[in-house]
Design a protein around this motif. Sequence first.
Motif, mmCIF file in Angstrom:
data_model
loop_
_atom_site.group_PDB
_atom_site.id
_atom_site.type_symbol
_atom_site.label_atom_id
_atom_site.label_comp_id
_atom_site.label_asym_id
_atom_site.label_seq_id
_atom_site.Cartn_x
_atom_site.Cartn_y
_atom_site.Cartn_z
ATOM 1 N N SER A 151 0.831 -1.208 0.000
ATOM 2 C CA SER A 151 0.000 0.000 0.000
ATOM 3 C C SER A 151 0.866 1.259 0.000
ATOM 4 O O SER A 151 0.488 2.281 -0.582
ATOM 5 C CB SER A 151 -0.940 -0.001 1.202
ATOM 6 O OG SER A 151 -0.232 0.151 2.419
ATOM 7 N N GLU A 154 1.954 1.790 -3.565
ATOM 8 C CA GLU A 154 0.870 2.145 -4.478
ATOM 9 C C GLU A 154 0.313 3.544 -4.225
ATOM 10 O O GLU A 154 -0.386 4.090 -5.087
ATOM 11 C CB GLU A 154 -0.259 1.108 -4.364
ATOM 12 C CG GLU A 154 0.136 -0.265 -4.888
ATOM 13 C CD GLU A 154 -0.921 -1.326 -4.651
ATOM 14 O OE1 GLU A 154 -1.904 -1.004 -3.914
ATOM 15 O OE2 GLU A 154 -0.793 -2.437 -5.176
ATOM 16 N N TYR A 155 0.631 4.131 -3.071
ATOM 17 C CA TYR A 155 0.056 5.439 -2.761
ATOM 18 C C TYR A 155 0.726 6.527 -3.601
ATOM 19 O O TYR A 155 1.951 6.692 -3.574
ATOM 20 C CB TYR A 155 0.229 5.751 -1.276
ATOM 21 C CG TYR A 155 -0.457 7.039 -0.864
ATOM 22 C CD1 TYR A 155 -1.817 7.056 -0.612
ATOM 23 C CD2 TYR A 155 0.257 8.231 -0.746
ATOM 24 C CE1 TYR A 155 -2.464 8.228 -0.243
ATOM 25 C CE2 TYR A 155 -0.369 9.405 -0.385
ATOM 26 C CZ TYR A 155 -1.736 9.393 -0.131
ATOM 27 O OH TYR A 155 -2.376 10.567 0.226
ATOM 28 N N GLU A 156 -0.060 7.279 -4.316
ATOM 29 C CA GLU A 156 0.465 8.338 -5.177
ATOM 30 C C GLU A 156 -0.122 9.705 -4.835
ATOM 31 O O GLU A 156 0.104 10.686 -5.545
ATOM 32 C CB GLU A 156 0.154 8.024 -6.649
ATOM 33 C CG GLU A 156 0.764 6.732 -7.172
ATOM 34 C CD GLU A 156 2.285 6.778 -7.248
ATOM 35 O OE1 GLU A 156 2.833 7.902 -7.185
ATOM 36 O OE2 GLU A 156 2.916 5.717 -7.371
ATOM 37 N N GLY A 157 -0.889 9.802 -3.750
ATOM 38 C CA GLY A 157 -1.569 11.051 -3.417
ATOM 39 C C GLY A 157 -0.674 12.043 -2.692
ATOM 40 O O GLY A 157 0.533 11.840 -2.491
ATOM 41 N N GLU A 158 -1.300 13.152 -2.290
ATOM 42 C CA GLU A 158 -0.604 14.197 -1.553
ATOM 43 C C GLU A 158 -0.460 13.791 -0.081
ATOM 44 O O GLU A 158 -1.146 12.919 0.418
ATOM 45 C CB GLU A 158 -1.393 15.504 -1.653
ATOM 46 C CG GLU A 158 -1.554 16.035 -3.071
ATOM 47 C CD GLU A 158 -0.251 16.532 -3.659
ATOM 48 O OE1 GLU A 158 0.605 16.989 -2.862
ATOM 49 O OE2 GLU A 158 -0.075 16.442 -4.887
ATOM 50 N N PHE A 160 1.981 12.353 1.686
ATOM 51 C CA PHE A 160 2.500 11.017 1.998
ATOM 52 C C PHE A 160 3.132 10.987 3.384
ATOM 53 O O PHE A 160 2.854 10.093 4.197
ATOM 54 C CB PHE A 160 3.525 10.603 0.929
ATOM 55 C CG PHE A 160 4.116 9.237 1.142
ATOM 56 C CD1 PHE A 160 3.607 8.129 0.485
ATOM 57 C CD2 PHE A 160 5.190 9.048 2.016
ATOM 58 C CE1 PHE A 160 4.148 6.868 0.682
ATOM 59 C CE2 PHE A 160 5.728 7.786 2.225
ATOM 60 C CZ PHE A 160 5.207 6.695 1.554
ATOM 61 N N LEU A 163 0.636 11.171 6.204
ATOM 62 C CA LEU A 163 -0.223 9.996 6.281
ATOM 63 C C LEU A 163 0.495 8.806 6.901
ATOM 64 O O LEU A 163 -0.041 8.122 7.779
ATOM 65 C CB LEU A 163 -0.728 9.628 4.885
ATOM 66 C CG LEU A 163 -1.614 8.376 4.798
ATOM 67 C CD1 LEU A 163 -2.897 8.575 5.604
ATOM 68 C CD2 LEU A 163 -1.936 8.049 3.342
ATOM 69 N N ASN A 194 7.556 9.890 -1.099
ATOM 70 C CA ASN A 194 7.259 9.265 -2.382
ATOM 71 C C ASN A 194 8.505 8.979 -3.207
ATOM 72 O O ASN A 194 8.537 8.024 -3.977
ATOM 73 C CB ASN A 194 6.294 10.142 -3.194
ATOM 74 C CG ASN A 194 4.849 9.672 -3.066
ATOM 75 O OD1 ASN A 194 4.581 8.476 -3.075
ATOM 76 N ND2 ASN A 194 3.928 10.611 -2.915
#
Length: 361
Positions: A151, A154-158, A160, A163, A194
């Motif tokens: 996970s 795979e996370y590509e959002g803002e 990081f 979170l 990232n």
Amino acid sequence: MSAPMPFDPINPCLILIVRRDNLVRDTLTQLQGKNPNDFKKPLKVIFQGEEAVDEGGVRKEFFMLLLREVMDPIYGMFKTYSSNLQWFNSSTFEDSSMFHMIGTLCGLAIYNFTIIDLHFPLALFKKLLKKPVMLDDLMELMPDVGRNLQSILEYEGEGFEDLFCLNFEIMQEQFGETKPVELCPGGKNKEVHNGNKLEYVNLYVDFLLNKSVQEQFTAFSEGFHAVCGGVVLDLFHPQELQAMVVGNEDYDFQELEKNTTYKGEYFRQHQTINFFWEVFHEMSLVDKKKFLLFLTGSDRIPVFGMKYLKMTIQPTGGGEDFLPVAHTCFNVLDLPKYTTRENLKQKLLLAIQQTQGFGLV
């Protein structure tokens, strides 16, 4: 695996004489005193004070009893994860000689065509063949940890960093105490983001499957290669090597029926035997595998297929209220003379459901 050794007319077999109540220590002491060439000889096991001739059954019982003992949590050599697979315990109090012994036993099992019931992930066999282990291997052993790392990748959002709040370190339990361990120099001050998350995941996998258990695996590997080392080993894929040790799942139950022999009053067309095969072939694959575990001590079959698995069915003196009994070391099934198909089905399913681990008699 390696080239066969010249026949030794004076000592043609590797003979281990062990006591049932001191099995681990006797085995360890005798293996330590052997020349590596001795490991290439057929293994014969003698239980001290017993007269049984080892035609294969005694050897199988030896492997089963010994491995059941050393894999027991009381030794603390291995951890069992939610996958029901086992891995080296970096916090063990046992020294490397014990891991060397287990590696040697795995090699001896291959040389002596004995399937052993060990629950190691494919990662072990990749490491024995000096293949790299990856996130997929960790996911097989530790599904929750593997999914969490996946996970992260795979996370590509803002956001990081906010979170996940991760640094390049891992919490590791050592002798009942949990401590942070840096995955790289300065890891506690190196934030995961990232741009470096793949590096983090790779270091995490490397730590769990390699660095944290390096001492234990090295001893295991040295024991295994003392028996099976050589250029031929390099020709194997990890899945093939795994099958050599713990068998495969290429089931052909019609072949098992063809290979079955009968004793006493039983023969293929005996009414009870007809009931047995009717019930058996209608069972689910899950229950058929439970039957194999009940009969042989493993739910897998020899690497060369079901034709190398032999079963003997013999009648018992008990009445129809008795359950079938398996003599696991010899693949012998004691089958009461049931007179109805329904009773045989009920008793057989009950017997295999109650089997846990080794069904030695």
